[in-house]
Write an enzyme that holds these catalytic residues in place. Sequence first.
Site, PDB file in Angstrom:
ATOM      1  N   LYS A   1      -9.801  21.279  30.755  1.00 34.18           N
ATOM      2  CA  LYS A   1     -11.086  21.757  30.229  1.00 34.18           C
ATOM      3  C   LYS A   1     -12.060  21.906  31.390  1.00 34.18           C
ATOM      4  O   LYS A   1     -12.330  20.956  32.137  1.00 34.18           O
ATOM      5  CB  LYS A   1     -11.648  20.792  29.188  1.00 34.18           C
ATOM      6  CG  LYS A   1     -13.088  21.116  28.822  1.00 34.18           C
ATOM      7  CD  LYS A   1     -13.505  20.504  27.501  1.00 34.18           C
ATOM      8  CE  LYS A   1     -13.059  21.359  26.352  1.00 34.18           C
ATOM      9  NZ  LYS A   1     -13.641  20.951  25.069  1.00 34.18           N
TER      10      LYS A   1
ATOM     11  N   VAL B   1     -10.709  26.211  28.188  1.00 29.88           N
ATOM     12  CA  VAL B   1      -9.549  25.347  28.377  1.00 29.88           C
ATOM     13  C   VAL B   1      -8.390  26.189  28.887  1.00 29.88           C
ATOM     14  O   VAL B   1      -8.134  27.288  28.384  1.00 29.88           O
ATOM     15  CB  VAL B   1      -9.146  24.641  27.067  1.00 29.88           C
ATOM     16  CG1 VAL B   1      -7.894  23.808  27.268  1.00 29.88           C
ATOM     17  CG2 VAL B   1     -10.285  23.762  26.577  1.00 29.88           C
TER      18      VAL B   1
ATOM     19  N   GLY C   1     -17.666  24.933  22.792  1.00 32.64           N
ATOM     20  CA  GLY C   1     -19.058  24.724  23.155  1.00 32.64           C
ATOM     21  C   GLY C   1     -19.263  24.097  24.511  1.00 32.64           C
ATOM     22  O   GLY C   1     -20.316  24.217  25.110  1.00 32.64           O
ATOM     23  N   PHE C   2     -18.234  23.407  25.032  1.00 31.81           N
ATOM     24  CA  PHE C   2     -18.382  22.727  26.311  1.00 31.81           C
ATOM     25  C   PHE C   2     -17.702  23.460  27.461  1.00 31.81           C
ATOM     26  O   PHE C   2     -17.790  23.031  28.605  1.00 31.81           O
ATOM     27  CB  PHE C   2     -17.817  21.303  26.230  1.00 31.81           C
ATOM     28  CG  PHE C   2     -18.648  20.383  25.391  1.00 31.81           C
ATOM     29  CD1 PHE C   2     -19.900  19.981  25.797  1.00 31.81           C
ATOM     30  CD2 PHE C   2     -18.169  19.931  24.173  1.00 31.81           C
ATOM     31  CE1 PHE C   2     -20.668  19.134  25.024  1.00 31.81           C
ATOM     32  CE2 PHE C   2     -18.926  19.083  23.394  1.00 31.81           C
ATOM     33  CZ  PHE C   2     -20.182  18.681  23.813  1.00 31.81           C
ATOM     34  N   GLY C   3     -16.972  24.523  27.169  1.00 37.86           N
ATOM     35  CA  GLY C   3     -16.319  25.254  28.238  1.00 37.86           C
ATOM     36  C   GLY C   3     -14.938  25.734  27.852  1.00 37.86           C
ATOM     37  O   GLY C   3     -14.458  25.504  26.747  1.00 37.86           O
TER      38      GLY C   3
ATOM     39  N   ASP D   1     -17.964  14.972  16.254  1.00 34.95           N
ATOM     40  CA  ASP D   1     -17.732  16.413  16.122  1.00 34.95           C
ATOM     41  C   ASP D   1     -16.344  16.664  15.561  1.00 34.95           C
ATOM     42  O   ASP D   1     -15.628  17.546  16.016  1.00 34.95           O
ATOM     43  CB  ASP D   1     -17.895  17.107  17.475  1.00 34.95           C
ATOM     44  CG  ASP D   1     -17.999  18.622  17.321  1.00 34.95           C
ATOM     45  OD1 ASP D   1     -18.454  19.067  16.244  1.00 34.95           O
ATOM     46  OD2 ASP D   1     -17.627  19.350  18.242  1.00 34.95           O
TER      47      ASP D   1
END
Length: 617
Positions: A341, A327, A323-325, A438
């Site tokens: 990341k 890797v 969800g954040f990018g 999370d």
Amino acid sequence: MEPPYYMSSKSIQLIFLVFLLKNFNAASQLSYVYTNCVDSGNYTQNSLYQENLNQLLSDLSGEASKTDFYNTTNGESPDTIYGTFYCRRDMSQEVCGDCVKSAAQTIVTNCTSQKEAVVWYEECTLRYANRPIMGIDDDDVTGARWTSKVNVSNPDQLEKVLSTKMNSLFEDAAYNDSHLGYATGVAHFPPYPNVYCLVQCSPDILGLPCERCLRRIFRSMVYCCNGGSVWAMFFNINCQMRYDMAPFYTPLASPPSLQESQPSPSPSRSPSPEEVSDPVHGANNDTSTEKSNSNSESLQYSLDTIKYATRNFAVDNRLGEGGFGAVYKGSLPDGQEVAVKRLSEDSRQGIKEFTNEVELVAKLQHRNLVKLLGFCLEREEKLLIYEFVPNLSLDKILFDTNRRKYLDWETRFKIIIGIARGLLYLHVDSRFKIIHRDLKSSNILLDEEMNPKIADFGMARLSDVYSFGVIVLETISGQSNNLFAQSFGHDSLISYVRHTNHHIASRLWNTGRIMELVDPLIGNSFPRPEVLRCIQVGVFCAQEDPSSRPTMESVLLMLLNNSSDIHIQPRLSAVSSSTNMQRQEHITGGQDQFDSQDGNQPYNSDDTSQFTDLYPR
């Protein structure tokens, strides 16, 4: 500031100090660096532990006249003490013996009650602890460094020269049996005209542990001395590194084919006052300063370095996307493997907030957390650099039949306990209390020995205790939330509901079929009470009412409780109404080893389960 002096009324202590001082007048010729009195527990004055320590230091001092490396133990549990020393290999046996005797005196003078300590001289390193330390590449103990205040005119060139030379010395020290962890070398570096380099590992960590230890020091050296100090000395618990523009060591005799061409060395020298910068980790003077690990500059990587490491974010280096990018796997110039990341443009965090969070997370050090090494904030890029964890994430092993069959109960229980310990550290034991928010199986990475490491803490959305309960039930059953629900007869709508495991487990419990939850691939050779206790804890954590959930302190106590009765009796929860069902979201599985998806809302019920009240979170 005057150094503290050690006082004791016990005669054995006086005898010990007399033994060290007798016929010993060489301390002024030695070069003291630093003492670290490790904060890992204290002993009582005049106790059996102190008596064992005195005897151990006496034994080490006696052996130093015969050998340049020695380790021993003294006493019986729980007062057993472990000790070791090693001397720089170019020191004479006489200097080695004098150094160890001086170090033994210094360590009891500076560390008056600590159960673990280490003292560094340029000529020797001495260490004791109340735990086994031999053969362990231990990077949890803070080291020390001295650097020159004078810089070279071409620091970038110095870094390149040192990188090339040090890499070859790492190989010699770690893998050449005749070197026993020690290597020196000279590299051409105008206008000085040379730079002299020395590396050494304690002989009990030769091979890969030695190489890793030295590479950690070199990374610290690059971060610290990017101004190009004309000399620097770095000391870790098991290894050390030094360079200087002037010769400072005596070359060891070696076969002609291996001997380097080196100018005649001068005696080892102490830095002049105008050259010396304050030691990073506290000398006993009022002008010493400690460099905080939170300094963002020490954590920052250049974008060019990261592009080189990941081959410009090559597709075949891509490990996954969350969800954040995305890797990417990378390899730094010193050979260390990392996971990078690359935060997406959707990350709206400001620069100040980003660097503050990086500095905070980088301070968190625990064996069950993925270590954040640093960041890059350059040319519109926001990058996080983590240690690379070689095995897959927990979800990719749990939810793959071919891989899961190799997970016996012992391994699964180790994973459950490791996750609990990592969360307890985040919630309670760290200086900065962190709620992960999370936690899920795709954010649990596994190392070479299947130890779990929690990733993405500090960047997420949900209740940790609830999510831990879900992971426990998934680990026991070997099934994801969706498959879990389908396997036990829930309709297609509920099969998409996040975290329905709790309700299924409750129903199985009330019908006396709770052991049906256990993955058949585990087989029959597992301790039933331990498995049952884990199921109880999982259900207890996954209650809908947050106030009824336990703290992670209580969770770990329950998991490690050998008693089969921990007074947790779950009862079946009612099925949610259609109104509540409509609140749930369809969850798609992540692919990234640092996966972070939103929408993890817990399943809600109009009914409550009955549990014994432990400290709610």
